[in-house]
Design a protein around this motif. Structure first.
Motif, PDB file in Angstrom:
ATOM      1  N   SER A 131      33.384 -21.227   4.198  1.00  0.00           N
ATOM      2  CA  SER A 131      32.104 -20.759   4.716  1.00  0.00           C
ATOM      3  C   SER A 131      31.604 -19.533   3.968  1.00  0.00           C
ATOM      4  N   ALA A 132      32.217 -19.254   2.830  1.00  0.00           N
ATOM      5  CA  ALA A 132      31.783 -18.141   1.972  1.00  0.00           C
ATOM      6  C   ALA A 132      31.810 -16.798   2.702  1.00  0.00           C
TER       7      ALA A 132
ATOM      8  N   PHE B 425      30.924 -26.492  -4.007  1.00  0.00           N
ATOM      9  CA  PHE B 425      30.101 -25.320  -3.646  1.00  0.00           C
ATOM     10  C   PHE B 425      29.181 -25.003  -4.816  1.00  0.00           C
ATOM     11  N   LEU B 432      22.513 -17.386  -1.868  1.00  0.00           N
ATOM     12  CA  LEU B 432      22.440 -18.718  -1.270  1.00  0.00           C
ATOM     13  C   LEU B 432      23.523 -19.626  -1.848  1.00  0.00           C
ATOM     14  N   THR B 433      24.335 -20.202  -0.958  1.00  0.00           N
ATOM     15  CA  THR B 433      25.402 -21.105  -1.389  1.00  0.00           C
ATOM     16  C   THR B 433      25.298 -22.405  -0.598  1.00  0.00           C
ATOM     17  N   PHE B 434      25.321 -23.510  -1.329  1.00  0.00           N
ATOM     18  CA  PHE B 434      25.322 -24.823  -0.687  1.00  0.00           C
ATOM     19  C   PHE B 434      26.726 -25.412  -0.744  1.00  0.00           C
ATOM     20  N   ARG B 435      27.014 -26.228   0.229  1.00  0.00           N
ATOM     21  CA  ARG B 435      28.343 -26.839   0.278  1.00  0.00           C
ATOM     22  C   ARG B 435      28.239 -28.302   0.708  1.00  0.00           C
ATOM     23  N   ILE B 472      25.700 -24.569   4.488  1.00  0.00           N
ATOM     24  CA  ILE B 472      24.848 -23.639   3.743  1.00  0.00           C
ATOM     25  C   ILE B 472      25.202 -22.225   4.175  1.00  0.00           C
ATOM     26  N   ASN B 473      25.252 -21.331   3.202  1.00  0.00           N
ATOM     27  CA  ASN B 473      25.485 -19.926   3.508  1.00  0.00           C
ATOM     28  C   ASN B 473      24.348 -19.133   2.871  1.00  0.00           C
ATOM     29  N   PHE B 474      23.692 -18.363   3.674  1.00  0.00           N
ATOM     30  CA  PHE B 474      22.487 -17.688   3.228  1.00  0.00           C
ATOM     31  C   PHE B 474      22.548 -16.225   3.624  1.00  0.00           C
ATOM     32  N   TRP B 482      23.806 -15.848   7.242  1.00  0.00           N
ATOM     33  CA  TRP B 482      23.666 -17.039   8.079  1.00  0.00           C
ATOM     34  C   TRP B 482      24.532 -18.122   7.494  1.00  0.00           C
ATOM     35  N   ASN B 483      25.267 -18.754   8.348  1.00  0.00           N
ATOM     36  CA  ASN B 483      26.168 -19.798   7.888  1.00  0.00           C
ATOM     37  C   ASN B 483      26.044 -21.004   8.814  1.00  0.00           C
ATOM     38  N   GLU B 485      27.306 -25.188   9.290  1.00  0.00           N
ATOM     39  CA  GLU B 485      28.239 -26.216   8.813  1.00  0.00           C
ATOM     40  C   GLU B 485      28.106 -27.439   9.718  1.00  0.00           C
TER      41      GLU B 485
END
Lengths: 321, 687
Positions: A131-132, B425, B432-435, B472-474, B482-483, B485
């Protein structure tokens, strides 16, 4: 409720996401003439004296003299990078600030030293890494260990529940493990770290193992460890949480149901599914009628009154002794 | 009542110190104010406190007074169980001196000593060059005797919820134990490349309980003595290098569990009817359960970073617990065998053994190319239990007429579980990270089913499940994250009706720094599970379904850096609904069980701080507490309000007092309600 939530989040986050995606992907690289070099910690101390003094009582201070990591006299720059440019310009933009980096980049800084350690075996398999959640979300690198008012357990739990708010709510239920929370005077025996390894572990939910690969619950509940001559299979296939709600419950003994008979009848439903009869695949275990008691009678309504060794028995296959 | 003098003494002492402090001449205040004014900007600039002294300690001692428990004492003891009297609420001592040659640091922390249900002691000491020792000890009182466990509807005709009747029809399982846990770890050459270590853990329990003795034709609740202990010894070595790490550990466990019953009280048991005109009873019982076990275990763990873009880990875990058990019982009374054969004495003698080799392994690799990361991992767990038992039973029908039988049984449990997961990832930007990911879970199990014929064949179960994952992690702004899943699973087969089968799960977590003094947190969790495999071929509607939701909001407000106080608060609304069908065992008629739970939980603490000029450190008043209000299958109200007062008289001395109320009720089971007031007063002294 879910639809409303999605709509609200969509309205709030979509423009921000779009704005972010439209930005150039990488930061502009520094010019060749600006390549900084390492100064040493004394240079940092000149301006950041208070931080440095506090840092001297932090375990990371060991880097100043530790030959193993090869950062002698450069403990500050081991995380913040070469500081010559910053020492000249005094600008915050001229030094690496791990808390301002993307989590994967910030973690890279920490993991340069910490990756190859036993704590991080299974790190990439953990929910936090996926979840980073950066190391700096939980760890304060500069501060010395403080005397927490309500002790270490309380400090740990406050840290965890600042994100896991709904888990904190479960511990406010009457039947819960003695976790130190705001309202648990005297019940500060446990912290989240007793059951979970936030850095990652092989079982799901970052649960810890006990004694190599035994379920972590057995560390304290060793009287349930077995092995039993007659095992109750869900204990081994699905774990304690197949019947218990470890974070807290309104039901006695943290059970997931208020009455034991319902707890048992969920699996021992007397419905002989296909798999159980061996006819074909697709059924579930334990459905074959275990008995024909009249559960309307008070004597038979509480299954564990007779099947008392429900976690497993050394004596009786039906867990009667 | 004996705590009252201590409370009064504490209050008097506190009052005297307060008066002394208040009586000081006022001319010192401008200097103090000036010093504070100078110190404040520096503190704001610095994110870290300055600690100068190598040794610091605090002691926190006082007394707790309890107004008395109104309602059911057994429930109070099962839920809260705080006692009154003088207590050592806390003791902390820390020493840190990196320049010292022998001892570079130690810390001692003790909490809640003096008869509280949960007492802890923690010790760490180190010489940074040569050794590091840590020890942890906990003593926990485990009392559980809830009248409603776990059959709250049991009443005799004419009785009501408020007056449920004799305990015979209530809980017959109870514990009053003290469990103690000790962990000691010694690490040699910490911070070096090769680090040997040794460890010892002990978990033990002693106490009494209530348990039924199940005999032919009846079952008798009797008191029991419980004693168990497990000792774990371990040693290993860690090799820590820049590009790889390896840990090898070998351990062993010795284990024993003794349970015994000795009673000479005539006991009529749970049976309310006679057997062919005869009243069954237990006259005396001598039962002993002796479990002896041991285990060895091995651990090998490794991590490696052969290239800057590749990081891998792997571990292998093996344990082989085994137990040898001797069980005897000797019961005298009147018992019935089958329909009409009465006997007076039954004797059982059993020897059993179980062996459980268990191996687990996991591994994974992370490959990073630019802003893309690929993470692969697997986990495998293989668990085999083989056991045998030899039981000899002798029934004495008359002093001279007896029958003996010997039965040998063997059992087997085999479980193999595996999991593979791959995640990708993509860091689209710094914020901004997408998963995206996929998980496959599979396994098989051979278990002894709870069937009418105990000698029937094993049941075979299989597990096959596919899970798709997106996330998504923003992090739009500094201090906000903000996360989200989402998982969607589809299972071909699962082990049990209650297992997660075809489910979808959504988790959203957010943290937003609205202002430098105000932070908000948000959680949302949804799990919806359906298990079509729970149905038989005739009743499609017998599938099991459940859904749970929880939404939480948290707030933390510290205006003026907490100078005038702070407010923290959390609120959670949760919903749980489970719906399944089963066939009632007596007539195999279809019945439905619906379990619902709707809860509101809130926790808050408002800390009001008066200006420091009032006293040396400024008094604090704290208001808050928590509540849980739930409705549904088991409506529950649990209130725990708090009012606290802290008066620092000196930079190192603080008097405090707090009042707490514990109010618990479950409207369906009124006889379990309780309420009580506790008052704690004490002094916290810094050394």
């Amino acid at each position: 409720m879910l639809r409303n939530l999605v709509l609200i989040l969509g309205f709030v986050l979509t423009p921000l996401v779009a704005q972010e995606v439209a930005k150039p992907a990488a930061e502009p690289p520094p010019g060749p003439d600006a390549k900084p070099t390492y100064v040493n910690s004394e240079t940092c101390q000149a301006c950041h004296e208070d931080i440095f003094k506090a840092f001297a009582k932090n375990p990371h201070y060991r880097l100043e003299t530790d030959k193993k990591r090869k950062w002698e006299q450069k403990a500050c720059e081991s995380c913040h990078g070469p500081g010559s440019k910053h020492s000249e310009s005094m600008a915050a933009t001229d030094i690496i600030q791990p808390t301002k980096l993307a989590p994967s980049q910030a973690d890279k800084t920490c993991l340069t030293c910490h990756r190859n350690q036993p704590t991080h075996v299974g790190r990439i398999d953990s929910g936090h890494a996926r979840s980073a959640i950066a190391c700096t979300s939980c760890h304060s690198v500069h501060k010395p260990k403080e005397l927490a008012r309500h002790g270490r357990n309380a400090a740990v739990n406050q840290q965890c529940t600042s994100c896991h708010v709904n888990t904190l709510a479960s511990f406010q239920k009457p039947h819960a493990h003695p976790l130190s929370t705001l309202s648990s005077a005297g019940n500060n025996a446990m912290s989240c770290l007793d059951c979970h390894n936030p850095h990652g572990s092989a079982p799901k939910a970052n649960l810890k193992f006990a004694s190599a690969n035994e379920p972590g619950c057995l560390k304290c509940h060793s009287d349930k460890r077995g092995p039993f001559a007659f095992e109750h299979a869900p204990m081994r296939t699905e774990g304690c949480s197949s019947c218990h709600e470890p974070h807290g419950s309104t039901n006695p003994r943290m059970l997931t149901r208020p009455e034991v008979r319902l707890q048992c009848l969920e699996c021992h439903s007397n419905i002989a599914t296909q798999q159980a009869t061996g006819a074909a695949a697709g059924g579930t275990l334990g459905g074959i009628p275990p008995a024909f008691h009249d559960i309307r009678s008070p004597r038979y309504a509480n299954c564990t009154s007779c099947h008392m060794k429900i976690h497993g028995s050394h004596v009786n296959r039906a867990f009667l002794r | 009542m004996r705590t009252l003098p201590i409370l009064m003494l504490s209050a008097l002492l506190g009052g005297a110190l307060w008066a002394q402090e208040a009586a000081k001449p006022a001319e010192t205040k401008p200097e103090e104010a000036k010093t504070e004014a100078q110190a404040a900007p520096a503190a704001e600039e610095s994110p870290a406190p300055v600690a100068e002294k190598p040794f610091t300690a605090t002691i926190d001692a006082g007394a707790r007074y309890i107004s008395g428990v109104a309602g059911d004492l057994r429930t109070y003891r099962s839920v809260v169980n705080l006692g009154e009297g003088a207590k050592l609420f806390g003791f902390e001592a820390n020493y840190l001196n990196p320049e010292a040659k022998m001892l570079n640091g130690f810390s001692v922390s003790a909490r809640n000593w003096g008869g509280d249900p949960f007492s802890t002691l923690r010790l760490t000491a180190e010489n940074t060059k040569w050794w590091r020792l840590s020890a942890d000890y906990r003593s926990m009182l485990y009392y559980n005797f809830l009248p409603s466990f776990a059959n709250p509807r049991l009443r005799q005709p004419g009785q009501t919820a408020a007056s449920p009747g004799p305990d015979l029809f209530l809980n017959q399982r109870g514990f009053d134990q003290r469990r103690k846990t000790t962990d000691v770890d010694l690490e040699l050459l910490p911070g070096r490349r090769i680090i040997p270590y040794l460890g010892f853990s002990r978990n033990s329990g002693d106490g009494t309980g209530v348990t039924p003795f199940v005999a032919a034709g009846n079952e008798y609740p009797v008191s029991t003595l419980l004693s168990d202990e497990a000792n774990t010894y371990r040693g290993g070595v860690r090799f820590e290098y820049d590009r790889f790490h390896l840990t090898l550990e070998q351990g062993g466990i010795t284990y024993k569990d003794d349970q015994s019953v000795f009673t000479r009280d005539r006991n009529l048991g749970n049976r309310t009817t006679t057997a062919f005109g005869q009243t069954l009873f237990l006259a005396d019982l001598n039962q002993a359960y002796g479990v002896r076990g041991d285990s060895i275990y091995s651990k090998a763990m490794a991590t490696g970073s052969p290239f800057h873009w590749l990081h891998a880990f792997g571990q292998f875990l093996y344990s082989r617990p085994k137990t040898d058990v001797t069980y005897t019982d000797n019961a005298r009374g009147l018992f019935v065998l089958g329909a009409t054969r009465f006997f007076n004495t039954g004797q059982s003698l059993l020897d059993s053994a179980a062996n459980q080799p268990h191996s687990s392994a996991s591994g994974g690799a992370e490959i990073q190319v630019g802003r893309f990361r690929l993470v692969n991992s697997f986990f495998t767990d293989r668990f085999h239990n083989a056991s045998s038992a030899l039981l000899t039973e002798t029934l004495f029908f008359t002093p001279t007429l007896s029958e003996s039988s010997t039965a040998f049984t063997a059992d087997r449990l085999v479980v193999n579980n595996h999991r593979y997961q791959v995640d990708g990832f993509f860091d689209a930007t710094r914020k901004l990270t997408f998963r995206g990911g996929y998980r496959h879970v599979w396994g098989d199990a051979a278990v002894r089913a709870g069937r009418v014929n105990p000698f029937g064949p094993s049941e075979l179960g299989e597990l096959k499940q596919n899970v798709g994952i997106a996330g998504i992690n923003f992090r739009p702004l500094s201090g906000s994250s903000w996360n989200a899943e989402y998982e969607r699973a589809s299972a071909d087969q699962v082990y049990f009706r209650t297992s997660l089968s075809n489910y979808h799960r959504l988790r959203v977590r957010g943290r937003q720094q609205l202002h430098s003094t105000l932070q908000l947190g948000f959680n949302y969790y949804l799990l919806d599970n359906r298990n079509p495999h729970a149905a038989d071929s005739f009743r499609a509607a017998t599938q099991w379904k459940s859904s749970s939701q929880a939404a939480s909001l948290a707030l933390q407000w510290t205006p003026k850096a907490g100078k005038f106080g702070s407010l923290i608060g959390e609120y959670t609304h949760s919903k749980l609904r489970s719906d399944f069908q089963y066939l009632a065992p007596q007539i195999l008629s279809a019945e439905k069980s619906l379990y619902t739970e709707y809860g509101h939980t809130a926790t808050a603490l408002l800390d009001l701080a008066a200006p420091k000029s009032w006293l040396v450190g400024g008094p604090h008043v704290q208001l808050g507490g928590s509540f849980y209000i739930g409705s549904g299958s088991r409506p529950t109200n649990f209130y725990q309000p708090i009012v606290g007062l802290r008066l620092p008289f000196h930079s190192r001395v603080e008097w405090y007092a707090d009042w707490r109320y514990y109010g618990f009720s479950q409207p369906t089971y009124l006889y379990e309600a309780f309420r009580t007031h506790t008052v704690v007063s004490g002094l916290r002294i810094g050394l």
